[in-house]
Design an enzyme around this catalytic site. Sequence first.
Site, PDB file in Angstrom:
ATOM      1  N   ASP A 293      75.222  69.915  -7.171  1.00  0.00           N
ATOM      2  CA  ASP A 293      76.575  70.206  -7.677  1.00  0.00           C
ATOM      3  C   ASP A 293      77.058  71.549  -7.135  1.00  0.00           C
ATOM      4  O   ASP A 293      77.434  72.438  -7.899  1.00  0.00           O
ATOM      5  CB  ASP A 293      76.570  70.185  -9.204  1.00  0.00           C
ATOM      6  CG  ASP A 293      77.975  70.025  -9.769  1.00  0.00           C
ATOM      7  OD1 ASP A 293      78.910  69.756  -8.979  1.00  0.00           O
ATOM      8  OD2 ASP A 293      78.141  70.177 -10.998  1.00  0.00           O
TER       9      ASP A 293
ATOM     10  N   ARG B   1      80.005  73.561 -22.867  1.00  0.00           N
ATOM     11  CA  ARG B   1      80.577  74.892 -22.950  1.00  0.00           C
ATOM     12  C   ARG B   1      79.544  75.956 -22.606  1.00  0.00           C
ATOM     13  O   ARG B   1      78.369  75.796 -22.897  1.00  0.00           O
ATOM     14  CB  ARG B   1      81.082  75.150 -24.367  1.00  0.00           C
ATOM     15  CG  ARG B   1      82.260  74.314 -24.699  1.00  0.00           C
ATOM     16  CD  ARG B   1      82.501  74.228 -26.181  1.00  0.00           C
ATOM     17  NE  ARG B   1      83.725  73.470 -26.402  1.00  0.00           N
ATOM     18  CZ  ARG B   1      84.928  74.013 -26.487  1.00  0.00           C
ATOM     19  NH1 ARG B   1      85.073  75.321 -26.409  1.00  0.00           N
ATOM     20  NH2 ARG B   1      85.996  73.272 -26.669  1.00  0.00           N
TER      21      ARG B   1
ATOM     22  N   PHE C  35      79.579  69.594 -18.142  1.00  0.00           N
ATOM     23  CA  PHE C  35      78.448  69.282 -19.014  1.00  0.00           C
ATOM     24  C   PHE C  35      78.619  69.848 -20.415  1.00  0.00           C
ATOM     25  O   PHE C  35      78.001  69.377 -21.343  1.00  0.00           O
ATOM     26  CB  PHE C  35      77.155  69.822 -18.416  1.00  0.00           C
ATOM     27  CG  PHE C  35      76.786  69.158 -17.127  1.00  0.00           C
ATOM     28  CD1 PHE C  35      76.289  67.864 -17.129  1.00  0.00           C
ATOM     29  CD2 PHE C  35      76.963  69.804 -15.926  1.00  0.00           C
ATOM     30  CE1 PHE C  35      75.959  67.241 -15.942  1.00  0.00           C
ATOM     31  CE2 PHE C  35      76.619  69.183 -14.743  1.00  0.00           C
ATOM     32  CZ  PHE C  35      76.123  67.899 -14.736  1.00  0.00           C
TER      33      PHE C  35
ATOM     34  N   GLY D   1      82.741  73.338 -18.727  1.00  0.00           N
ATOM     35  CA  GLY D   1      82.487  72.581 -17.510  1.00  0.00           C
ATOM     36  C   GLY D   1      82.253  71.120 -17.806  1.00  0.00           C
ATOM     37  O   GLY D   1      82.473  70.651 -18.922  1.00  0.00           O
TER      38      GLY D   1
ATOM     39  N   GLY E 266      83.471  79.564 -20.319  1.00  0.00           N
ATOM     40  CA  GLY E 266      84.161  78.478 -19.644  1.00  0.00           C
ATOM     41  C   GLY E 266      83.654  77.137 -20.118  1.00  0.00           C
ATOM     42  O   GLY E 266      82.646  77.045 -20.812  1.00  0.00           O
TER      43      GLY E 266
ATOM     44  N   LYS F  56      74.424  77.711 -22.178  1.00  0.00           N
ATOM     45  CA  LYS F  56      75.153  76.485 -21.855  1.00  0.00           C
ATOM     46  C   LYS F  56      74.731  75.386 -22.811  1.00  0.00           C
ATOM     47  O   LYS F  56      73.558  75.029 -22.874  1.00  0.00           O
ATOM     48  CB  LYS F  56      74.819  76.094 -20.416  1.00  0.00           C
ATOM     49  CG  LYS F  56      75.591  74.921 -19.895  1.00  0.00           C
ATOM     50  CD  LYS F  56      75.492  74.866 -18.396  1.00  0.00           C
ATOM     51  CE  LYS F  56      76.517  73.907 -17.838  1.00  0.00           C
ATOM     52  NZ  LYS F  56      76.777  74.179 -16.434  1.00  0.00           N
TER      53      LYS F  56
HETATM   54  N1  LIG Z   1      75.324  82.478 -15.854  1.00  0.00           N
HETATM   55  C1  LIG Z   1      76.635  82.649 -16.010  1.00  0.00           C
HETATM   56  N2  LIG Z   1      77.141  83.891 -16.112  1.00  0.00           N
HETATM   57  C2  LIG Z   1      78.458  84.064 -16.268  1.00  0.00           C
HETATM   58  N3  LIG Z   1      79.367  83.088 -16.353  1.00  0.00           N
HETATM   59  C3  LIG Z   1      78.921  81.819 -16.254  1.00  0.00           C
HETATM   60  C4  LIG Z   1      77.540  81.531 -16.089  1.00  0.00           C
HETATM   61  N4  LIG Z   1      77.389  80.190 -16.041  1.00  0.00           N
HETATM   62  C5  LIG Z   1      78.624  79.672 -16.155  1.00  0.00           C
HETATM   63  N5  LIG Z   1      79.550  80.637 -16.291  1.00  0.00           N
HETATM   64  C6  LIG Z   1      81.000  80.455 -16.471  1.00  0.00           C
HETATM   65  O1  LIG Z   1      81.223  79.345 -17.278  1.00  0.00           O
HETATM   66  C7  LIG Z   1      82.095  78.429 -16.680  1.00  0.00           C
HETATM   67  C8  LIG Z   1      81.730  77.028 -17.037  1.00  0.00           C
HETATM   68  O2  LIG Z   1      80.505  76.721 -16.434  1.00  0.00           O
HETATM   69  P1  LIG Z   1      79.983  75.242 -16.295  1.00  0.00           P
HETATM   70  O3  LIG Z   1      78.798  75.283 -15.410  1.00  0.00           O
HETATM   71  O4  LIG Z   1      79.813  74.674 -17.652  1.00  0.00           O
HETATM   72  O5  LIG Z   1      81.186  74.489 -15.674  1.00  0.00           O
HETATM   73  P2  LIG Z   1      81.524  74.280 -14.175  1.00  0.00           P
HETATM   74  O6  LIG Z   1      80.614  75.078 -13.338  1.00  0.00           O
HETATM   75  O7  LIG Z   1      82.986  74.531 -14.029  1.00  0.00           O
HETATM   76  O8  LIG Z   1      81.259  72.754 -13.952  1.00  0.00           O
HETATM   77  P3  LIG Z   1      79.861  72.021 -13.881  1.00  0.00           P
HETATM   78  O9  LIG Z   1      79.680  71.474 -15.254  1.00  0.00           O
HETATM   79  O10 LIG Z   1      80.033  70.962 -12.878  1.00  0.00           O
HETATM   80  O11 LIG Z   1      78.813  73.014 -13.528  1.00  0.00           O
HETATM   81  C9  LIG Z   1      81.971  78.700 -15.200  1.00  0.00           C
HETATM   82  O12 LIG Z   1      83.188  78.422 -14.571  1.00  0.00           O
HETATM   83  C10 LIG Z   1      81.645  80.177 -15.153  1.00  0.00           C
HETATM   84  O13 LIG Z   1      82.832  80.925 -15.056  1.00  0.00           O
HETATM   85 MG   LIG Z   2      78.623  75.219 -13.560  1.00  0.00          MG
END
Ligand SMILES: Nc1ncnc2c1ncn2[C@@H]1O[C@H](COP(=O)(O)OP(=O)(O)OP(=O)(O)O)[C@@H](O)[C@H]1O
Ligand SMILES: [Mg+2]
Length: 651
Positions: free
Chosen positions: A461, A348, A346, A344, A342, A364
């Site tokens: 967050d 990918r 911050f 987000g 995904g 991340k």
């Molecule tokens: N540890 C993890 N295990 C599995 N999937 C994850 C994990 N961390 C993040 N993800 C997936 O990746 C996606 C993007 O995560 P990310 O944290 O970058 O964005 P977000 O949570 O939508 O926004 P933010 O940047 O505010 O946290 C999430 O929506 C989630 O589905």
């Molecule tokens: Mg996140």
Amino acid sequence: MNHLPFLRHLILFIALNLSAFATSQDQFVYSGFAGVNLILDGVATVTPNGLLELTNGTVRLKGHAFHPTPFQFSKTPTGAVQSFSASYVFAIHCVQPHIYGHGIAFLLAASSDFSDTMPTQYMGLINNHNNGNATNHFFAVELDTNQNVEFNDIDNNHVGIDINGLTSMSSSSAGYFEDDNEMQAWVEYDGDSKQINVTLAPINMAKPIKPLLTTTYNLSRVLTDMVYVGFSSSTGSFMARQYVLGWSFGVNKPAPAIDITKLAKLPREGPKPRSKILEIVMPILTAAFVIVVGTIFILLVRRRLRYAELRENWEVEFGPHRFSFKDLFRATERFKNKNLLGVGGFGRVYKGVLPLSKLKIAVKRISHDSKQGMKEFVAEIVSIGHLQHRNLVKLHGYCRRKGELILVYEYMSNGSLDKYLYDQENKPTLTWAQRFRIIKGIASGLLYLHEEWEKVVLHRDIKPSNVLLDDELNARLGDFGLARLYDHGSDPQTTHVVGTIGYLAPKLARTNKASPLTDVYAFGMLVLEVTCGRKPIDRTAQGNQIMLVDWVLDRWHEGFPIDKVDTKLQGGYNVDEACLTLKLGLLCSHPFINLRPNMRQVMQYLNGDIPPPEINPTHTGFNLLSLMQNKDFDPESMTNSSTISDLSGGR
Ligand SMILES: Nc1ncnc2c1ncn2[C@@H]1O[C@H](COP(=O)(O)OP(=O)(O)OP(=O)(O)O)[C@@H](O)[C@H]1O
Ligand SMILES: [Mg+2]
Ligand SMILES: *[C@@H]1O[C@H](CO)[C@@H](O)[C@H](O)[C@H]1NC(C)=O
Ligand SMILES: *[C@@H]1O[C@H](CO)[C@@H](O)[C@H](O)[C@H]1NC(C)=O
Ligand SMILES: *[C@@H]1O[C@H](CO)[C@@H](O)[C@H](O)[C@H]1NC(C)=O
Ligand SMILES: *[C@@H]1O[C@H](CO)[C@@H](O)[C@H](O)[C@H]1NC(C)=O
Ligand SMILES: *[C@@H]1O[C@H](CO)[C@@H](O)[C@H](O)[C@H]1NC(C)=O
Ligand SMILES: *[C@@H]1O[C@H](CO)[C@@H](O)[C@H](O)[C@H]1NC(C)=O
């Protein structure tokens, strides 16, 4: 009887000498001249690697080389010269292209003293007044590379048979004209038929059947009993080097074969004209070499850049928490899109499997340019990495590159909560029991962050996408503390609000001062979301904004708001629990900070230890919420307001 051993010795002695005589006096073969004893004069030398160099490149010089001992040529009764046979490998180097010296002569002579001779066209065989004089007593086969009208030469590359002088009695064009190539010559004489054969061929060819030159001459008229065999050569006005590489000779028997493989290598001459093959092959080889070296270099540079990391001295103490970029690159299969979990706020997030441990990870990548606060942040990340709770996503470690920070988390197989709530990716609808367990899990994780660890950690967050679900569908908070990265060094005047709109407490939206109660606010929103299956800020078909809190509070006083609970549950929920979560959600996301419960209280409400306070929307500040989202409203000034006092009055 005791004289017998002596006799035996004598016989042995004679036998040994006879055999030595036989080999040394009938024939010889030199496949190279290293260590060979020859009579040399003039500029003739044997080079260290075993070449017989007759002339050395200096102009107007001569050189002679003879086998050290003469051969007995005549059969004693008749005095006629016996048969003999010679073969030799030679090379003529020119210094200027196609201009040669005067050539090489193979020589049979009554004497090895040719001091009274001249170089240049006389080839070291005669001088300018004794050409053809019968007292010269020599027979020569000239390989003449210079045409002299004086001696009736036929051309500038011929073979001639010379008796006592240079006016050949028989000659033939050599036919071969190969620069610098070794050639082999055979000279044969039959004592009975008086026939002389001269044969010529390049070194790599077998002896041709047909001789180049055949003539008949009674050599008994020239040569006496003892005959020296050797070579004579001279240079004229042009520089040339003339070599004999190998030589064999036999009297009354064929000359032994020269072992071509043992011959010394010719030295390379100055501007040697390159062979055609080299002219074509060399540029290709050079180009290929350049390309190969270039490619390797580019690959190495690319590899360096690809795996390049940023490492600073202060990071040494965090070593164990640091991942190499190469490992992460491999784990995520070069950050392939198919592994993208995904995107987000911050950066990918990629799924990966660590090469050695086979541990599943979520990687991340956060683009981050400022170095400011990085040390503190990494220190915090590492300390956060020590957090251990069943409702937190474990942070394994980090990696740093130029302009990039990479965090490595435990992989959560069931993805994030938002996908379940809003039915993305065809995830199944969560049952009420699952939802209630998730809410409890989040509360438990947040309580740990706020109160149960050695330091207060703010999540900053909280939202469904940061709530991840493990194999057993346990809620796990992810991304905690990350918002701080953007907090550091940010200018308070142009406050960059960290967090997500809708989950930001009104006070935080205004002052950017985070506290545990701002986390509680976002938690409240999340609880409402999980219960109602709606986003904090939704839009109607007309495009109007609907605040989730307003929508929940709407007709609150009319009794239990059945229609507020997620319709996807189709009524399949525990009314008491749903009522509790709705109240809790509203309470936690209360605009007035001092009316929000802390996480310990939240846990008590959820566990049913304490009943939550009653909510009377008409008497609370809730109706001000939508007002506050837009206007310059400071909830701090309202904390002592009498209107709120009755809110915490209990059930
Ligand atoms: N540890 C993890 N295990 C599995 N999937 C994850 C994990 N961390 C993040 N993800 C997936 O990746 C996606 C993007 O995560 P990310 O944290 O970058 O964005 P977000 O949570 O939508 O926004 P933010 O940047 O505010 O946290 C999430 O929506 C989630 O589905
Ligand atoms: Mg996140
Ligand atoms: C060749 O030999 C002569 C006489 O020994 C010497 O003077 C000359 O320098 C030599 N030339 C080369 C090129 O070695
Ligand atoms: C040949 O050489 C010998 C000895 O050098 C000399 O006496 C004689 O006159 C020469 N003969 C001729 C024809 O020149
Ligand atoms: C010379 O060559 C001819 C033709 O090949 C051959 O018949 C003859 O025997 C050769 N003579 C000698 C002395 O080798
Ligand atoms: C060759 O020459 C020698 C010496 O002159 C002579 O004795 C002999 O008869 C000659 N042989 C022939 C075949 O002419
Ligand atoms: C969660 O993951 C587990 C294991 O991967 C799986 O068995 C289960 O069906 C998943 N649950 C949901 C609701 O997708
Ligand atoms: C709120 O009340 C407390 C004590 O009750 C008081 O100290 C404080 O000054 C009041 N704040 C405001 C903004 O009136």
